[in-house]
Write a protein that holds these residues in place. Structure first.
Motif, mmCIF file in Angstrom:
data_model
loop_
_atom_site.group_PDB
_atom_site.id
_atom_site.type_symbol
_atom_site.label_atom_id
_atom_site.label_comp_id
_atom_site.label_asym_id
_atom_site.label_seq_id
_atom_site.Cartn_x
_atom_site.Cartn_y
_atom_site.Cartn_z
ATOM 1 N N ALA A 54 1.640 40.444 81.896
ATOM 2 C CA ALA A 54 0.767 39.289 81.655
ATOM 3 C C ALA A 54 0.193 39.274 80.239
ATOM 4 O O ALA A 54 -0.525 38.347 79.869
ATOM 5 N N GLY A 55 0.479 40.326 79.452
ATOM 6 C CA GLY A 55 0.000 40.375 78.068
ATOM 7 C C GLY A 55 -1.447 40.800 77.923
ATOM 8 O O GLY A 55 -2.078 40.523 76.904
ATOM 9 N N LEU A 56 -1.980 41.494 78.937
ATOM 10 C CA LEU A 56 -3.381 41.896 78.913
ATOM 11 C C LEU A 56 -3.600 43.299 78.360
ATOM 12 O O LEU A 56 -4.688 43.609 77.883
ATOM 13 N N ILE A 57 -2.564 44.131 78.455
ATOM 14 C CA ILE A 57 -2.673 45.512 77.972
ATOM 15 C C ILE A 57 -1.389 45.918 77.265
ATOM 16 O O ILE A 57 -0.337 45.289 77.444
ATOM 17 N N ALA A 58 -1.506 46.968 76.489
ATOM 18 C CA ALA A 58 -0.343 47.653 75.923
ATOM 19 C C ALA A 58 -0.350 49.037 76.563
ATOM 20 O O ALA A 58 -1.383 49.711 76.586
ATOM 21 N N HIS A 59 0.814 49.428 77.096
ATOM 22 C CA HIS A 59 0.862 50.696 77.831
ATOM 23 C C HIS A 59 2.298 51.208 77.889
ATOM 24 O O HIS A 59 3.229 50.453 78.130
#
Length: 170
Positions: A54-59
């Motif tokens: 969803a483009g909310l985090i980088a992991h």
């Protein structure tokens, strides 16, 4: 439940938790989130994959978790909603802090944005009343909520300054 930018309450809670952890630690790891949320690692991994999509985090697997700009902005918005609701429940409705905290968390996800704006505007109004007239009890609601009845007229005249302001000038 969906509301803020179409995100479920679980997504919103994860965003807030990651944001809080980010403020407490140099780096956030999946195990930190699992510990905070009191869930098992596979549940966190599934959610992090969805949040990344969803483009909310980088992991990266077994790596650090970072909010993206989009994730950070949404987390800040949710934190503001929570603060407004918490203060409204605590300061205006005179609920104990622990109840205000719990209930603010429950409704922060579902309340319409217009309702949040109006509550925020009301809180701003109360703050202005306090600054100008040195009272937050401008509606004598504190008295009413504690006693189940309106206070005497003399008490209202000292606390409802706007209502009686023109009467005193005549």
């Amino acid at each position: 439940m969906e509301n803020i930018n179409g995100l479920s309450s679980a997504f919103q809670d994860y965003l807030l938790d990651i944001s809080k952890l980010n403020g407490e630690k140099k780096v956030v790891r999946s195990k930190d989130i699992a510990k905070m949320r009191k869930v098992k690692m596979p549940a966190v991994t599934i959610m992090l994959k969805k949040m990344e999509k969803a483009g909310l985090i980088a992991h990266e697997s077994y790596g650090y978790v970072e909010l993206t700009e989009k994730g950070r902005m949404i987390a800040e918005e949710i934190e503001k909603r929570h603060k407004v609701l918490y203060e409204f429940l605590r300061d205006i409705l005179n609920l104990p802090e622990e109840i205000a905290e719990k209930d603010a968390h429950k409704i922060e996800h579902d309340l319409d944005e217009k309702a949040i704006r109006n509550i925020s505007a009301f809180m701003e109004f109360v703050d202005l009343m306090e600054k100008q007239f040195h009272t937050r009890k401008c509606f004598c609601f504190s008295y009413f909520s504690e006693n189940g009845d309106l206070p005497d007229e003399d008490v209202c005249k000292t606390h409802l300054l706007l209502r009686f302001r023109n009467e005193n000038k005549d």
